[in-house]
Design a protein around this motif. Structure first.
Motif, PDB file in Angstrom:
ATOM      1  N   VAL A 100      25.340 -41.558  16.008  1.00  0.00           N
ATOM      2  CA  VAL A 100      23.963 -41.940  15.728  1.00  0.00           C
ATOM      3  C   VAL A 100      23.001 -41.186  16.642  1.00  0.00           C
ATOM      4  O   VAL A 100      21.952 -40.700  16.198  1.00  0.00           O
ATOM      5  N   ALA A 101      23.379 -41.028  17.887  1.00  0.00           N
ATOM      6  CA  ALA A 101      22.509 -40.290  18.810  1.00  0.00           C
ATOM      7  C   ALA A 101      22.430 -38.828  18.392  1.00  0.00           C
ATOM      8  O   ALA A 101      21.353 -38.208  18.433  1.00  0.00           O
ATOM      9  N   ALA A 102      23.562 -38.264  17.947  1.00  0.00           N
ATOM     10  CA  ALA A 102      23.569 -36.875  17.490  1.00  0.00           C
ATOM     11  C   ALA A 102      22.704 -36.736  16.240  1.00  0.00           C
ATOM     12  O   ALA A 102      21.934 -35.780  16.094  1.00  0.00           O
ATOM     13  N   ALA A 103      22.819 -37.717  15.333  1.00  0.00           N
ATOM     14  CA  ALA A 103      22.034 -37.678  14.101  1.00  0.00           C
ATOM     15  C   ALA A 103      20.550 -37.728  14.411  1.00  0.00           C
ATOM     16  O   ALA A 103      19.752 -36.990  13.837  1.00  0.00           O
ATOM     17  N   ARG A 104      20.171 -38.594  15.365  1.00  0.00           N
ATOM     18  CA  ARG A 104      18.758 -38.704  15.738  1.00  0.00           C
ATOM     19  C   ARG A 104      18.240 -37.397  16.304  1.00  0.00           C
ATOM     20  O   ARG A 104      17.151 -36.947  15.979  1.00  0.00           O
ATOM     21  N   ALA A 105      19.060 -36.801  17.185  1.00  0.00           N
ATOM     22  CA  ALA A 105      18.632 -35.547  17.812  1.00  0.00           C
ATOM     23  C   ALA A 105      18.391 -34.495  16.737  1.00  0.00           C
ATOM     24  O   ALA A 105      17.384 -33.778  16.755  1.00  0.00           O
ATOM     25  N   HIS A 106      19.294 -34.436  15.762  1.00  0.00           N
ATOM     26  CA  HIS A 106      19.172 -33.401  14.739  1.00  0.00           C
ATOM     27  C   HIS A 106      17.987 -33.656  13.808  1.00  0.00           C
ATOM     28  O   HIS A 106      17.232 -32.735  13.484  1.00  0.00           O
ATOM     29  N   ALA A 107      17.805 -34.896  13.385  1.00  0.00           N
ATOM     30  CA  ALA A 107      16.697 -35.210  12.475  1.00  0.00           C
ATOM     31  C   ALA A 107      15.364 -34.904  13.148  1.00  0.00           C
ATOM     32  O   ALA A 107      14.445 -34.372  12.516  1.00  0.00           O
ATOM     33  N   GLY A 108      15.279 -35.205  14.442  1.00  0.00           N
ATOM     34  CA  GLY A 108      14.040 -34.938  15.172  1.00  0.00           C
ATOM     35  C   GLY A 108      13.699 -33.451  15.119  1.00  0.00           C
ATOM     36  O   GLY A 108      12.572 -33.058  14.809  1.00  0.00           O
ATOM     37  N   LEU A 109      14.710 -32.616  15.376  1.00  0.00           N
ATOM     38  CA  LEU A 109      14.479 -31.172  15.380  1.00  0.00           C
ATOM     39  C   LEU A 109      14.235 -30.635  13.969  1.00  0.00           C
ATOM     40  O   LEU A 109      13.619 -29.594  13.795  1.00  0.00           O
ATOM     41  N   SER A 110      14.735 -31.350  12.969  1.00  0.00           N
ATOM     42  CA  SER A 110      14.502 -30.916  11.586  1.00  0.00           C
ATOM     43  C   SER A 110      13.198 -31.469  11.036  1.00  0.00           C
ATOM     44  O   SER A 110      12.860 -31.211   9.884  1.00  0.00           O
ATOM     45  N   GLY A 111      12.510 -32.282  11.829  1.00  0.00           N
ATOM     46  CA  GLY A 111      11.231 -32.827  11.387  1.00  0.00           C
ATOM     47  C   GLY A 111      11.377 -33.901  10.324  1.00  0.00           C
ATOM     48  O   GLY A 111      10.514 -34.045   9.464  1.00  0.00           O
TER      49      GLY A 111
END
Ligand SMILES: Cc1cc2nc3c(=O)[nH]c(=O)nc-3n(C[C@H](O)[C@H](O)[C@H](O)COP(=O)(O)OP(=O)(O)OC[C@H]3O[C@@H](n4cnc5c(N)ncnc54)[C@H](O)[C@@H]3O)c2cc1C
Lengths: 243, 432
Positions: A100-111
């Protein structure tokens, strides 16, 4: 480890750790390579189901606008992000907090704004128009209970889409002997005894008050990689609605 | 309201000043470097499917449309023509093309070579257009496209491709930074972006130059294209619509030894016409008038890998072949058809348009086609570039053999039409 209550205030070292984890999940040649390769055919089929169910225009880029979607077992967001791009307000849940933390990090960078939560679907409330659960049910301890928990999250007129390996000599040879043996999938990812046949899954869905409206196979060939197929013996996708 | 701003810059006292473009309302799906024939076609194909693009090109657009800019004519294969119609470019070209009904391949101006005819009445092998008309039609179509924005003339000062997207900042403060999930290089044969990405090209130069012009001639061409092979290089005649003087016209692509190029191209009209008539062996009667001539160095280049992180190459940035078979731009059109289909499918599935899985599909789809056309064309020019009676006999035997073997001929015909391989939807004339 990030706690669920931290409201996104994880420290820099943890952020770096989850960033690296996300990078691995999202690396198409990394340990999730097969999931990346599965994505175009399974998302293409999911799109067909969406268009049919809600009468959406196949050319519309946001057919899920105004709808709520839940992706169960979201990993680092390989399905949740596409659902968000298709217009849905997406909630992604995964039992593993580091995913979940990895998913959040990625979604943030993908906007992309996606509501990710480290929780069990049985502990979730709220209703969704679309519930997806791809390549997950073969890993849960009690699939019948799990299917009931998925069905309980489905709102009026909702759509549930599942995918999982079939239990056949072919899926065993391909997923365990070949893919895990060659290191294409991490060893120990799959337990053959837990694989579920389409009919067994259909029965579990019926017990939960749902009806299977469509299903398709996913086959693999050297030339084309993964592609949709009438042959359900390796892996299959299944779509269900209420009643 | 338009999504982007099509303005090209302000012309003040004869000089064009960089124009501060207003920011885009939404990020584009694709940033395209190069608004040449292929870049424009890609933007139109994406627009027809609701995908947004920004075209960046340092060249003054008016200059590219001026009469003297590009005197060439291009054989647009019928598959390419179907795509141009599907994406709304065809209407602007209505009545401007000359259909090619048959292709005669000859070893010197003697009969007994290969003859290609479509065998399907009303389905030409291709249509000849003046490049100027193609360019004007593409530009007019692109400028009315609601999903296309121009940044031209403008130069990308910095281009950053990263794991999460592409950022491009324009030189001279030409506007806010542009961001997109994917960058496409359509910059032509010397593509700087391809070099920066480290995508290696195999290349060689033929020791030849092409003299290109259009000629009037006495007898009608009857929509036949001629490829006549000489030891010094191939000579191609491609049928065009009659000139304004009512004379039948053909485009000439004449490949000559590099050292002879300037002298031949510089001959006075009468002497040049006499040289042409000699090459044509009386095929179309007396030659004249002759339009402006230009010469091009002939080379071959081929990038085996046409994708990198968040980058795809299209058109001459990816491959350039000998113009003998008239396939260079058609290969670029096929790049566009494949890439557009991959991106449209991806967008409708909610995928990141820079997803390596999508780029891999584009690479697989195009790799084999480009390589086989390039190899066949290169083999053709090499085979026919060998002089001597023995070589000529071999060529004639080869051509006769191809003519007798329906499968080989069928393949070559499909190649001329641009139809081999798994055909992208656009090349069948339909939107994805
Ligand atoms: C003599 C001759 C005859 C030919 N005959 C035929 C034929 O009959 N049939 C056929 O199919 N093909 C033919 N071709 C090939 C055809 O002309 C090319 O394949 C075609 O023009 C390629 O188009 P393109 O858009 O890829 O590149 P180009 O036409 O070269 O356009 C590139 C564009 O990119 C811009 N640019 C350059 N650098 C940058 C940068 N850094 N950033 C942004 N923009 C940049 C340029 O200003 C230009 O507008 C022929 C070629 C030759 C030489």
């Amino acid at each position: 480890m990030a706690s669920e209550a931290d409201g996104g205030t994880i420290d820099a070292r943890e952020a770096a750790h989850f960033g690296a984890l996300a990078a691995d999940w999202w690396d198409p040649r990394g340990s999730s390579a097969p999931l990346h390769q599965l994505n175009p055919p399974r998302l293409g089929w999911l799109r067909e189901q969406i268009d049919r169910h809600w009468g959406a225009d196949p050319r519309d880029r946001r057919p899920l606008a105004g709808r709520r979607a839940l992706d169960v077992g979201c990993g680092a967001g390989l399905v949740a992000e596409p659902l968000a791009r298709l217009g849905a307000a997406v909630t992604g849940v995964d039992a593993a907090p580091e995913n979940v933390a990895a998913a959040r990090a990625h979604a943030g960078l993908s906007g992309l704004a996606i509501d990710y939560r480290a929780t069990d679907v049985a502990a979730l409330d709220g209703l969704f128009d679309l519930v997806t659960c791809l390549e997950v049910i073969e890993h849960v301890p009690d699939p019948r209970f799990f299917v009931r928990a998925l069905a309980a999250r489905l709102g009026e007129g909702g759509l549930l889409v599942l995918s999982t390996p079939n239990r056949t000599p072919r899926s065993r040879a391909f997923l365990i002997d070949l893919a895990e043996g060659l290191g294409r999938i991490p060893r120990g990812t799959h337990d053959y005894a837990k694989f579920i046949t389409p009919d067994e899954l259909g029965a579990m869905l019926a017990e939960a008050g749902l009806r299977v409206v469509d299903r398709t196979g996913i086959a693999w060939s050297v030339g084309r990689g993964f592609a949709l197929s009438d042959d359900l013996s390796l892996n299959y996708l299944l779509c269900a609605t209420q009643g | 309201m338009r999504w982007g701003d099509g303005r090209r810059g302000l012309t003040l006292f004869g000089t064009t000043r960089p124009f501060r473009y207003p920011p885009l309302m939404d990020d584009p799906d694709v940033i395209i470097l190069g608004a040449g024939l292929v870049g424009l076609t890609l933007a139109c194909a994406l627009d027809a499917h609701g995908l947004r693009s920004v075209l960046i090109d340092p060249a003054e657009p008016a200059a590219a449309l001026a009469p003297g800019f590009d005197g060439r004519a291009t054989a647009v294969a019928s598959a390419s023509w179907r795509m141009l119609n599907a994406i709304g470019v065809g209407a602007q070209l209505e009545g401007r093309g000359c259909p090619i009904a048959r292709i005669e391949v000859m070893d010197g101006p003697k009969p007994g070579g290969l003859s290609f005819d479509p065998g399907r009445p009303g389905d030409p092998l291709g249509v000849m257009f003046e490049n100027r008309d193609l360019r004007a039609a593409l530009r007019a179509r692109a400028e009315t496209g609601g999903n296309i924005a121009f940044r031209q003339p403008a130069r990308a000062a910095t281009v950053e491709r990263g794991a999460h997207g592409v950022r491009v900042a324009l030189a001279d403060g030409g506007g806010a930074e542009l961001r997109a999930p994917l960058l496409v290089a359509a910059e032509g044969r010397n593509s700087p972006t391809r070099e920066v990405a480290g995508l290696r090209v195999a290349r060689w130069r033929y020791d030849h130059r092409a003299i290109v012009t259009a000629i009037g001639h006495e007898r009608p061409h009857e929509n036949v294209a001629y490829e006549i092979f000489y030891p010094a290089g191939p000579f191609a005649l491609l049928p065009m619509l009659d000139g304004t003087d009512g004379r039948p016209r053909s485009a000439v692509v004449w490949s000559v030894a590099a050292k002879d190029g300037p002298a031949l191209a510089g001959l006075p009209d009468r002497a040049f016409a006499a040289e042409l008539e000699k090459r044509m062996g009386g095929l179309l009667g007396r030659v004249g008038p002759i339009a402006a001539r230009s010469t091009y160095p002939l080379g071959f280049h081929h990038a085996a890998k046409i994708t990198a992180e968040r980058l795809a190459l299209v058109g001459d940035a990816a491959h350039g072949i000998h113009p003998i078979a008239g396939q260079g731009l058609n290969l670029g059109f096929r790049d566009v058809a494949a890439l557009a289909e991959v991106l449209v499918d991806g967008a409708r599935s909610g995928l990141d348009l820079g997803d390596p899985i999508l780029l891999d599909r584009y690479q697989r789809w195009r790799g084999l086609d480009v390589l086989s056309v390039a190899a066949a064309t290169d083999g053709l020019t090499r085979l026919f570039g060998v002089g001597g009676r023995a070589a000529s006999a071999v060529r004639r035997a080869g051509m006769a053999a191809i003519d007798r073997v329906p499968a080989a001929k069928g393949w070559l015909m499909a190649e001329a039409r641009g139809e081999s391989g798994e055909l992208p939807t656009l090349l069948r004339g339909a939107l994805v």
